[in-house]
Design a protein around this motif. Structure first.
Motif, PDB file in Angstrom:
ATOM      1  N   UNK A   1       1.905   1.735  12.117  1.00 45.19           N
ATOM      2  CA  UNK A   1       1.440   2.217   9.980  1.00 45.19           C
ATOM      3  C   UNK A   1       0.117   1.734   9.625  1.00 45.19           C
ATOM      4  N   UNK A   2      -0.893   3.145   9.652  1.00 47.50           N
ATOM      5  CA  UNK A   2      -1.893   2.749   9.215  1.00 47.50           C
ATOM      6  C   UNK A   2      -1.968   2.439   6.880  1.00 47.50           C
ATOM      7  N   UNK A   3      -2.200   1.470   6.878  1.00 46.95           N
ATOM      8  CA  UNK A   3      -2.703   1.466   5.834  1.00 46.95           C
ATOM      9  C   UNK A   3      -3.384   0.968   5.085  1.00 46.95           C
ATOM     10  N   UNK A   4      -3.697   2.330   4.171  1.00 52.01           N
ATOM     11  CA  UNK A   4      -5.083   2.712   3.671  1.00 52.01           C
ATOM     12  C   UNK A   4      -5.332   1.302   2.279  1.00 52.01           C
ATOM     13  N   UNK A   5      -6.232   1.435   1.736  1.00 56.10           N
ATOM     14  CA  UNK A   5      -6.623   0.186   0.781  1.00 56.10           C
ATOM     15  C   UNK A   5      -6.872   1.411  -0.511  1.00 56.10           C
ATOM     16  N   UNK A   6      -5.030   2.214  -0.578  1.00 54.09           N
ATOM     17  CA  UNK A   6      -4.927   2.781  -1.844  1.00 54.09           C
ATOM     18  C   UNK A   6      -3.866   2.023  -2.228  1.00 54.09           C
ATOM     19  N   UNK A   7      -4.151   1.198  -3.114  1.00 49.05           N
ATOM     20  CA  UNK A   7      -2.753  -0.291  -3.955  1.00 49.05           C
ATOM     21  C   UNK A   7      -2.834   0.595  -4.730  1.00 49.05           C
ATOM     22  N   UNK A   8      -1.567   0.543  -5.774  1.00 52.82           N
ATOM     23  CA  UNK A   8      -0.788  -0.163  -6.909  1.00 52.82           C
ATOM     24  C   UNK A   8      -1.423  -0.336  -7.985  1.00 52.82           C
ATOM     25  N   UNK A   9      -1.821  -0.719  -9.428  1.00 48.98           N
ATOM     26  CA  UNK A   9      -2.522  -1.689 -10.103  1.00 48.98           C
ATOM     27  C   UNK A   9      -0.216  -1.537 -10.485  1.00 48.98           C
ATOM     28  N   UNK A  10       0.159  -2.764  -9.895  1.00 46.66           N
ATOM     29  CA  UNK A  10       1.523  -3.066 -10.109  1.00 46.66           C
ATOM     30  C   UNK A  10       2.258  -3.312 -11.436  1.00 46.66           C
ATOM     31  N   UNK A  11       0.589  -4.179 -11.868  1.00 47.02           N
ATOM     32  CA  UNK A  11       1.651  -5.145 -13.193  1.00 47.02           C
ATOM     33  C   UNK A  11       1.491  -3.732 -14.320  1.00 47.02           C
ATOM     34  N   UNK A  12       0.542  -3.060 -14.732  1.00 45.78           N
ATOM     35  CA  UNK A  12       0.279  -1.450 -15.518  1.00 45.78           C
ATOM     36  C   UNK A  12       1.569  -0.999 -15.083  1.00 45.78           C
ATOM     37  N   UNK A  13       2.418  -0.306 -13.616  1.00 46.13           N
ATOM     38  CA  UNK A  13       2.749   0.418 -13.795  1.00 46.13           C
ATOM     39  C   UNK A  13       4.751   0.176 -13.813  1.00 46.13           C
TER      40      UNK A  13
ATOM     41  N   UNK B   1       0.843  -1.388  -0.456  1.00 47.12           N
ATOM     42  CA  UNK B   1      -0.726  -0.167  -0.193  1.00 47.12           C
ATOM     43  C   UNK B   1       1.219   1.874   0.095  1.00 47.12           C
ATOM     44  N   UNK B   2       0.041   2.056   0.125  1.00 42.98           N
ATOM     45  CA  UNK B   2       1.236   3.843   0.046  1.00 42.98           C
ATOM     46  C   UNK B   2       0.914   4.619   1.818  1.00 42.98           C
ATOM     47  N   UNK B   3       1.737   4.323   2.524  1.00 44.67           N
ATOM     48  CA  UNK B   3       2.300   4.766   3.710  1.00 44.67           C
ATOM     49  C   UNK B   3       3.309   5.641   3.446  1.00 44.67           C
ATOM     50  N   UNK B   4       3.008   7.357   4.665  1.00 45.07           N
ATOM     51  CA  UNK B   4       3.754   8.170   4.062  1.00 45.07           C
ATOM     52  C   UNK B   4       4.859   8.781   5.623  1.00 45.07           C
ATOM     53  N   UNK B   5       3.736   7.990   6.576  1.00 42.94           N
ATOM     54  CA  UNK B   5       4.339   8.562   7.674  1.00 42.94           C
ATOM     55  C   UNK B   5       4.170   7.458   8.899  1.00 42.94           C
ATOM     56  N   UNK B   6       5.231   6.939   9.188  1.00 42.12           N
ATOM     57  CA  UNK B   6       4.069   5.565  10.899  1.00 42.12           C
ATOM     58  C   UNK B   6       4.162   6.415  11.982  1.00 42.12           C
ATOM     59  N   UNK B   7       3.339   6.498  12.798  1.00 44.31           N
ATOM     60  CA  UNK B   7       3.417   7.099  14.595  1.00 44.31           C
ATOM     61  C   UNK B   7       4.756   5.694  15.400  1.00 44.31           C
ATOM     62  N   UNK B   8       4.904   6.466  16.061  1.00 36.79           N
ATOM     63  CA  UNK B   8       5.989   6.231  16.769  1.00 36.79           C
ATOM     64  C   UNK B   8       5.764   6.102  18.335  1.00 36.79           C
TER      65      UNK B   8
ATOM     66  N   UNK C   1       3.220   5.198 -10.849  1.00 33.79           N
ATOM     67  CA  UNK C   1       2.553   4.708 -10.140  1.00 33.79           C
ATOM     68  C   UNK C   1       1.714   5.747  -9.967  1.00 33.79           C
ATOM     69  N   UNK C   2       1.675   6.428  -9.468  1.00 34.06           N
ATOM     70  CA  UNK C   2       0.948   7.588  -9.458  1.00 34.06           C
ATOM     71  C   UNK C   2      -0.900   7.626  -9.741  1.00 34.06           C
ATOM     72  N   UNK C   3      -0.117   7.725 -11.297  1.00 31.68           N
ATOM     73  CA  UNK C   3      -1.485   6.883 -12.576  1.00 31.68           C
ATOM     74  C   UNK C   3      -2.491   5.610 -12.282  1.00 31.68           C
ATOM     75  N   UNK C   4      -1.786   5.050 -11.317  1.00 35.42           N
ATOM     76  CA  UNK C   4      -2.258   3.535 -11.377  1.00 35.42           C
ATOM     77  C   UNK C   4      -2.335   3.626 -10.107  1.00 35.42           C
ATOM     78  N   UNK C   5      -2.357   4.705  -9.042  1.00 34.08           N
ATOM     79  CA  UNK C   5      -3.206   4.760  -7.699  1.00 34.08           C
ATOM     80  C   UNK C   5      -4.401   4.454  -7.257  1.00 34.08           C
ATOM     81  N   UNK C   6      -5.198   3.869  -6.231  1.00 29.05           N
ATOM     82  CA  UNK C   6      -6.335   4.042  -6.573  1.00 29.05           C
ATOM     83  C   UNK C   6      -6.819   3.624  -5.003  1.00 29.05           C
ATOM     84  N   UNK C   7      -8.028   4.678  -4.814  1.00 26.27           N
ATOM     85  CA  UNK C   7      -7.982   4.568  -3.067  1.00 26.27           C
ATOM     86  C   UNK C   7      -9.782   3.926  -3.067  1.00 26.27           C
ATOM     87  N   UNK C   8      -9.879   3.190  -2.804  1.00 23.38           N
ATOM     88  CA  UNK C   8     -10.878   2.052  -2.247  1.00 23.38           C
ATOM     89  C   UNK C   8     -11.451   3.224  -0.442  1.00 23.38           C
TER      90      UNK C   8
END
Length: 485
Positions: free
Chosen positions: A244-256, A230-237, A263-270
């Motif tokens: 780590x908050x894991x959103x369903x912001x997933x990359x279309x890895x094969x197409x990317x 997934x796409x994680x920009x920052x973790x909490x300590x 990668x940005x164009x293949x990223x979709x958030x559910x």
């Protein structure tokens, strides 16, 4: 003051004009009076170039890293700026054209130019930190670049005596010889320890945790397998947890990976599926994956605390949907249609009950949160940031903001058509509060100023005038005189 869409787009376009000149220790004009005790160096990072060979980058995250250095010395301020001379930057300077794919930018030439091009450009443009005598320009998709803290000369990639060398499978090592080191480390102001992470794509994908002591020695990185990438920009300590908050912001890895999309164009958030929280105990033991029940996406975590019941309290900036940062006009449209402004919210996670609660701190938009340094997991109280004024019709981050956690009091200062950057505290600890430093783009004059603000009421103590405009950036750090080189 409400602005039209055209006025906003024009201002934003002007603010993204590339930096053309690098200055060497230029003394800057100051209006007002600088606080006598304000001595040290402000470093600030952000994209400074937005095209190569006439081809515009497709995303703000792809702009070449540009560092500003402001040295405060007994009532005077000296300015120096430099692009980070990464390997990619130097090669593209020589070639006069784009040679790498970026997070949101494909190489010119269509599919043949992008097919299986798995090495992406490290723009070194997101943040900058000083730790254990090292000044590091950070970009979460790659290794940090070490800079000379006085001259800003680029000294090369930092691998922490080999600890960042990629030792996973051959494909992973080929695409990324050094492991990624995120742009948001947590630094304990008491112990001096730095904790950071990186995400590695693979089968399985992995979250890598780094610990660097006060002398700059990195321990062997800890590897945690992920069920999905997934796409994680920052973790909490905190004292107990790494979260780590894991959103369903997933990359279309094969197409990317095949080069069909960036990668940005293949990223979709559910937007219907809630984020998961990966909780890793600081003192060892098995990790836990919690279903938060909260959908959306989080770039920034403003504060993280342990709660008395064994849980976790996070102040986060949450987006209802993933922002279209590569297309500003589309971002405006989406926000107006879906009320998609990012807002400061408190997320409480119960690792035992597998549940969480969410409370909104303010109805206004909020981003780039900062607070004074302190012990990891200790209360920070005020959270500063940039914000949208409540009367503003469109999402235009023209205000500076201060949120008091204990009372819920929100203080805002609207700058009209001017655009402020991240407000950086200069107080030495969380027990004190004095000044904020914020770079501001002046839309009428098409130039930049650095504001010295009273941290309590956001009033201006002094204005420092730059000789040019500096594009809107991301993050920076304040280094007191006692720690500055």
């Amino acid at each position: 003051m409400n602005l039209t869409r055209t006025q906003m787009l024009t201002t934003l376009a002007q603010a993204q004009t590339p930096v053309e000149q690098e200055y060497n220790d230029l003394e800057l004009e100051v209006s007002g009076t600088l606080p006598p005790a304000l001595n040290g160096v402000l470093f600030r990072n952000g994209p400074g170039r937005f095209e190569r060979g006439g081809v515009r980058y497709g995303h703000a995250f792809d702009g070449d890293g540009h560092i500003c250095r402001f040295q405060f010395d007994n009532g005077r301020v000296y300015y120096r700026n430099r692009f980070v001379r990464t390997r990619a930057y130097l090669a593209e300077e020589r070639a006069g054209r784009m040679l790498w794919r970026g997070f949101g930018t494909q190489k010119p030439g269509g599919l043949p130019a992008n097919l299986l091009r798995l090495r992406f450009k490290n723009a070194a443009n997101t943040s900058i930190i000083m730790h254990a005598g090292r000044l590091l320009a950070l970009w979460e998709g790659g290794a940090p670049h070490r800079l000379d803290p006085v001259t800003l000369a680029t000294l090369g990639e930092e691998d922490f005596d080999g600890q960042l060398r990629n030792r996973f499978d051959p494909l992973s090592r080929w695409s990324s010889p050094l492991l990624p080191f995120s742009a948001h480390p947590s630094i304990d102001a008491v112990s001096g320890e730095l904790i950071n992470f990186g995400l590695v794509l693979g089968r399985p994908s992995r979250l890598i945790l780094y610990r660097v002591d006060a002398e700059g020695r990195m321990a062997t990185p800890a590897v945690h397998q992920l069920d999905r990438f997934s796409f994680v920009h920052q973790i909490a300590v905190t004292d107990r947890w790494v979260c780590a908050l894991l959103p369903y912001a997933d990359f279309d890895i094969p197409r990317a990976l095949l080069g069909l999309r960036s990668p940005a164009a293949s990223l979709k958030l559910d937007t219907e599926r809630p984020m998961q929280a990966l909780l890793i105990p600081r003192d060892g033991g098995p990790s836990r994956l919690i279903e938060t029940g909260v959908p959306g996406f989080v770039f920034h975590i403003a504060q993280a605390l342990d709660t008395e019941d064994g849980g976790l309290s996070l102040h986060v900036v949450r987006y209802p949907s993933f922002p279209a940062l590569g297309d500003v006009e589309q971002f405006f449209t989406e926000v107006e249609r879906s009320d998609g402004l990012p807002r400061l919210e408190q997320l409480r996670i119960d690792p035992n009950g597998d549940r969480s609660t969410l409370n909104r701190c303010s109805e206004t938009g909020f981003e780039l949160p900062t607070s004074t340094p302190g012990r990891i997991g200790a209360p920070q109280r005020p959270i500063y940031g940039i914000a949208t004024p409540p009367e503003r019709r469109l999402p235009f981050f023209s205000a500076l903001s201060r949120f008091e956690i204990d009372t819920g009091e929100l203080t805002q200062r609207d700058l009209g058509r001017d655009l402020p950057g991240e407000p950086i505290p200069t107080a030495p600890t969380a027990d004190s509060e004095d000044w904020l430093l914020a770079l501001v783009y002046r839309s009428a004059e098409q130039r930049s100023d650095l504001l010295v603000l009273n941290a309590t009421d956001l009033s201006t103590q002094a204005t420092i005038h730059l000789p040019h405009r500096v594009p809107l950036g991301f993050h920076g750090c304040w280094v007191p005189e006692s720690s500055a080189a």
